[in-house]
Design an enzyme around this catalytic site. Structure first.
Site, PDB file in Angstrom:
ATOM      1  N   CYS A 189      16.178  10.650  -1.829  1.00 23.07           N
ATOM      2  CA  CYS A 189      15.145  11.619  -2.173  1.00 23.07           C
ATOM      3  C   CYS A 189      13.849  10.935  -2.562  1.00 23.07           C
ATOM      4  CB  CYS A 189      15.593  12.448  -3.369  1.00 23.07           C
ATOM      5  SG  CYS A 189      17.180  13.167  -3.069  1.00 23.07           S
ATOM      6  N   TYR A 227      26.797  15.530   6.204  1.00 23.96           N
ATOM      7  CA  TYR A 227      26.779  14.906   4.869  1.00 23.96           C
ATOM      8  C   TYR A 227      27.949  15.438   4.036  1.00 23.96           C
ATOM      9  CZ  TYR A 227      24.515  13.917   0.253  1.00 23.96           C
ATOM     10  OH  TYR A 227      24.196  13.501  -1.022  1.00 23.96           O
ATOM     11  N   HIS A 230      28.934  12.818  -2.208  1.00 21.64           N
ATOM     12  CA  HIS A 230      28.370  13.501  -3.375  1.00 21.64           C
ATOM     13  C   HIS A 230      28.894  14.935  -3.506  1.00 21.64           C
ATOM     14  CE1 HIS A 230      25.080  10.405  -2.459  1.00 21.64           C
ATOM     15  NE2 HIS A 230      25.746   9.975  -3.512  1.00 21.64           N
ATOM     16  N   ARG A 237      28.389  10.788   5.963  1.00 19.40           N
ATOM     17  CA  ARG A 237      28.379  10.080   4.674  1.00 19.40           C
ATOM     18  C   ARG A 237      29.587  10.584   3.903  1.00 19.40           C
ATOM     19  NH1 ARG A 237      22.858   9.818   1.031  1.00 19.40           N
ATOM     20  NH2 ARG A 237      22.976   7.647   0.423  1.00 19.40           N
ATOM     21  N   ASP A 241      27.582   5.982  -7.743  1.00 19.89           N
ATOM     22  CA  ASP A 241      27.106   5.523  -6.436  1.00 19.89           C
ATOM     23  C   ASP A 241      25.795   4.758  -6.630  1.00 19.89           C
ATOM     24  OD1 ASP A 241      26.454   5.276  -3.711  1.00 19.89           O
ATOM     25  OD2 ASP A 241      25.571   7.277  -3.645  1.00 19.89           O
ATOM     26  N   CYS A 274      16.754   0.233 -12.558  1.00 17.86           N
ATOM     27  CA  CYS A 274      16.476   1.078 -13.729  1.00 17.86           C
ATOM     28  C   CYS A 274      16.678   2.567 -13.435  1.00 17.86           C
ATOM     29  CB  CYS A 274      15.049   0.844 -14.210  1.00 17.86           C
ATOM     30  SG  CYS A 274      13.790   1.255 -12.967  1.00 17.86           S
ATOM     31  N   CYS A 289       8.259   4.187  -8.764  1.00 21.65           N
ATOM     32  CA  CYS A 289       9.120   3.001  -8.851  1.00 21.65           C
ATOM     33  C   CYS A 289       8.542   2.046  -9.882  1.00 21.65           C
ATOM     34  CB  CYS A 289       9.213   2.321  -7.489  1.00 21.65           C
ATOM     35  SG  CYS A 289      10.090   0.732  -7.524  1.00 21.65           S
ATOM     36  N   ASP A 304      -2.812 -14.273 -22.639  1.00 19.42           N
ATOM     37  CA  ASP A 304      -1.802 -13.649 -23.507  1.00 19.42           C
ATOM     38  C   ASP A 304      -1.379 -14.656 -24.559  1.00 19.42           C
ATOM     39  OD1 ASP A 304       0.697 -12.480 -24.541  1.00 19.42           O
ATOM     40  OD2 ASP A 304       0.509 -11.103 -22.858  1.00 19.42           O
TER      41      ASP A 304
HETATM   42 FE1  SF4 Z   1      13.866   0.984 -10.611  1.00 18.29          FE
HETATM   43 FE2  SF4 Z   1      12.265   0.938  -8.438  1.00 18.29          FE
HETATM   44 FE3  SF4 Z   1      14.741  -0.011  -8.308  1.00 18.29          FE
HETATM   45 FE4  SF4 Z   1      14.314   2.608  -8.550  1.00 18.29          FE
HETATM   46  S1  SF4 Z   1      13.751   1.315  -6.820  1.00 18.29           S
HETATM   47  S2  SF4 Z   1      15.831   1.408  -9.608  1.00 18.29           S
HETATM   48  S3  SF4 Z   1      12.523   2.612  -9.899  1.00 18.29           S
HETATM   49  S4  SF4 Z   1      13.050  -0.814  -9.535  1.00 18.29           S
END
Ligand code: SF4
Length: 730
Positions: free
Chosen positions: A31, A170, A173, A223, A268, A349, A365, A420
């Site tokens: 997505c 699909y 999920h 999938r 997943d 993340c 991202c 810095d």
């Molecule tokens: Fe994090 Fe970007 Fe990886 Fe998604 S694609 S998990 S936002 S680093």
């Protein structure tokens, strides 16, 4: 540089049905918040990956009929000719880079809330979704089955007409085909329920019908969650999946295999907090043992050595990727050119996923601030506009915002001094990456460190000064830079100021020996007693992460929280395992409370809903409810104060206060970015750095220029043009 011969296997073409995938890099459906409604965004985001070398590029999940409507989230749709036309923009743009284009046909059953269409979904049996709120389906009779299979066929024909090369049925999920396969959902007693062969019938018949309709022109993919991770209550890989693959193999040209369900799909899209690269292989590897067709799978593969080894060892044929392709759309091309050290490695993340989970704003991202900005801002991840002036820059602070800003300015050819007082690039990332499970977040710093060092070799006038003395206002004024960008970050509040009362908590003071900020816990500057109480008013990872760290170090931790625990981690898919971890470690959580006052070794808590539920006007200065009378004292040896953050913006405000001295010091502008502007996600701080570096020539670069919007305007044609065109800001 030349490609490492060890990676040649990743560039071998492979046939999938009537098509040839030119290499083994495949962006699986994921997505982005574009769907069919934002054709420019969809085309630009997917085609940038085709340009970066991905051999196959897919849409997100794509609804085949209004009965499968995911509003409040945004899926793609192939309901009518308008959707065909909008998605044609994507297929044309992807084909221009010689990649295959795929579409993931989706029918959600009870997991589709149908809030826009108001249709009633159908399913194998009637059940309430464990994922959606108050959504039931109608149990399908034989007419329903035939009708819904017809929806798949009609959508497949529209997909072919839109130019797609790969058409998915699909079933991962927990969507409809898997609902038939899994005894967790399927309670039928007719020919579509009971035995595995019966439960497989719907999926296999659908594949057969779709293949008959478009299989000569399109590859048929499916999938498949080969294990739903609930033992024999669902689908198990060795008990069910292997026989299912044997039964369906003739109708499938490529298997896309993963694990898990929709309610916990973080199993997943595993966050790096809990899962490493290749974490699904112990389940995925079985499928190649029984299928005659190519098998692909995801697992946040970012390391070319691991990818090549996975294929060489016969576990998968094709490397599937969602997040690694977002973080670096040019990952395949960088491997091809022997530039693996330039890969912007996904940190796991799941902030990208958080946007879909929240309900459909454009994906962002943390690593790649150009993700989602390809069309509306014209940002290319690897190309930058040339410097528009001879201005020189002082960037103060080398955290996520400052290091990104300096990198992009230097890519553009500007002279930059990045300063810095820390010894390393990274700012707050350096300590965050020491929290349990967050080590991979350090890749954010590493990418910028490597790139800045490379840029310094090309740009001899630029400097990165680390471990420098803190710059004062006078230092900045006298530095000699034309423009000054302040990226000095933020700090955790020392007095308990929080989002509930917007005031400090009486008695909290982290300058005292027993009260600590998160920074003081992380830098080890204060002794921490055995009994720890964490007062939390932050919705993300800090309180649970500190609790884990301290409990594992032998402390006895209690969290008292007024805003739930790690609420944002539901959106990043970290929440279920975070709660399991808290439970397993024995960390006590006291919810729906806040603090009225604190002393050296105790804190007074009250229930945030302890006041009266009836509201009435009681006169000036009087609460319109009965006041709470319930207060409890809780003792601790150490109190950790995770109540909120504040910007470190004194340097900026000091410079603004002396604006009348800028001209005399040849300073044309002073700007504020990242957490120093306002505390925010690392992804948004990184975006700030990239954004101001790209827009620095504007009259007011502090504030973003308008971006291109894809909206329906009353009285105007909806579509912006006859074909997809994009002019990158390079
Ligand atoms: Fe994090 Fe970007 Fe990886 Fe998604 S694609 S998990 S936002 S680093």
């Amino acid at each position: 540089m030349a490609r490492d011969p060890k990676h040649d296997i990743l560039f071998e073409p492979i046939p999938i049905g009537p098509k040839i995938l030119k290499n083994r890099f495949y962006q699986v459906p994921h997505c982005i918040g574009a769907g069919s409604d934002k054709p420019g965004f969809q085309a630009a985001h997917r085609s940038i990956k085709a340009e970066g070398g991905w051999g196959g590029v897919n849409t997100e999940y794509l609804s085949i009929h209004p009965e499968s409507d995911d509003t409040h989230r945004l899926s793609a749709r192939l309901w009518d000719e308008g959707d065909v036309r909008n998605l044609r923009a994507m297929t044309d743009a992807v084909h221009a880079h010689d990649a295959l284009c795929g579409v993931e046909m989706w029918y959600g059953g009870s997991h589709a809330p149908n809030m826009e269409s108001r249709c009633t979904p159908r399913g194998p049996s009637q059940y309430a979704s464990e994922f959606e709120t108050m959504t039931y389906c109608k149990e399908m009779d034989l007419d329903d089955i035939n009708m819904v299979q017809g929806y798949y066929v009609d959508a497949a024909k529209r997909a072919r007409d839109a130019g797609f090369d790969i058409v998915y049925v699909y079933g991962a999920h927990s969507y409809l085909p898997l609902q038939f396969l899994s005894p967790y959902y399927n309670k039928r007693t007719d020919g579509y329920g009971g035995s595995l062969a019966n439960r497989a019938r719907f999926w296999i018949e659908t594949l057969e019908k779709v293949k008959r309709a478009v299989g000569d022109e399109c590859a048929i993919a499916t999938r498949f969650a080969v294990d739903t991770l609930i033992a024999d209550a669902g689908v198990e890989v060795e008990r069910d999946a292997l026989d299912f693959v044997r039964m369906a193999d003739d109708y499938v040209d490529v298997w896309d295999v993963n694990v898990g369900d929709i309610a916990e799909w973080g199993e997943d899209a595993g966050p790096s907090r809990f899962y490493r690269q290749g974490h699904q292989l112990p389940w995925q590897r079985f499928i190649k043992q029984v299928s005659k067709k190519p098998v692909l799978g995801v697992g946040r593969f970012t390391d070319p050595e691991k990818m090549a080894e996975v294929i060489r060892s016969g576990q998968l044929d094709i490397i599937g990727a969602a997040r690694p392709s977002i973080a670096d759309p040019f990952l395949p091309e960088k491997i091809n050119q022997g530039r693996a050290d330039d890969i912007r490695t996904c940190i796991g993340c799941n902030v990208c996923i958080s946007r879909w989970e929240i309900g459909g704003p454009p994906m962002i991202c943390t690593q790649n601030p150009t993700a989602g900005e390809e069309y509306r801002r014209g940002w290319h991840p690897e190309k930058f506009p040339k410097a528009g002036s001879d201005d020189s820059f002082l960037v103060v602070g080398a955290g996520p915002a400052g290091s990104e800003c300096a990198r992009v300015l230097m890519e553009r050819g500007y002279t930059v001094h990045l300063v810095d007082d820390q010894d390393k690039i990274g700012g707050s990332t350096n300590s965050i990456a020491t929290l349990p499970g967050l080590g991979e977040w350090g890749y954010h710093r590493d990418y910028r460190e490597v790139q800045l060092n490379k840029l310094l070799k090309k740009n001899k006038e630029s400097q990165v000064a680390l471990g420098a003395k803190k710059l004062s206002v006078d230092d900045c004024l006298e530095y000699g830079a034309d423009k000054v960008i302040i990226a000095t970050g933020a700090h955790w509040n020392t007095d308990g100021t929080n989002a509930l009362t917007h005031d400090p908590v009486e008695g909290i003071d982290t300058n005292t020996p027993t009260h600590l900020t998160p920074e003081q816990v992380l830098d080890g500057s204060k002794p921490i007693g055995n009994k720890v109480l964490i007062l939390n008013c932050d919705p993300y990872y800090m309180a649970p992460s500190l609790a884990q760290k301290l409990q594992e170090a032998g402390h006895k931790v209690t969290i008292a929280t007024g805003v739930g625990l790690g609420h944002y981690m539901h959106f990043t898919l970290e929440a279920p395992n975070m709660h399991r971890m808290m439970h397993e470690l024995g960390i006590e959580v006291v919810g729906d409370v806040w603090a009225s006052k604190a002393e050296a070794n105790r804190i007074q808590l009250y229930p945030i809903f302890g006041d009266g539920y009836r509201r009435e006007y009681r006169g000036p200065g009087k609460l319109p409810r009965r006041e709470n009378t319930h207060f409890d004292w809780h003792e601790f040896d150490s109190l950790v104060v995770v109540t909120g953050r504040s910007s470190d913006n004194e340097l900026f405000t000091g410079l603004k206060a002396r604006k009348d001295e800028w001209a005399a010091n040849d300073i044309k502008g002073v700007y504020l970015i990242g957490d120093a502007w306002a505390p925010k996600l690392m992804a948004d701080a990184t975006f700030d750095g990239q954004r101001i570096a790209r827009e620095i020539e504007l009259e007011d670069p502090q504030h973003p220029k308008p971006y291109r919007r894809e909206v329906a305007v009353w009285g105007s044609p909806y579509l912006p043009g006859d074909k997809f065109e994009i002019e990158y800001d390079i």
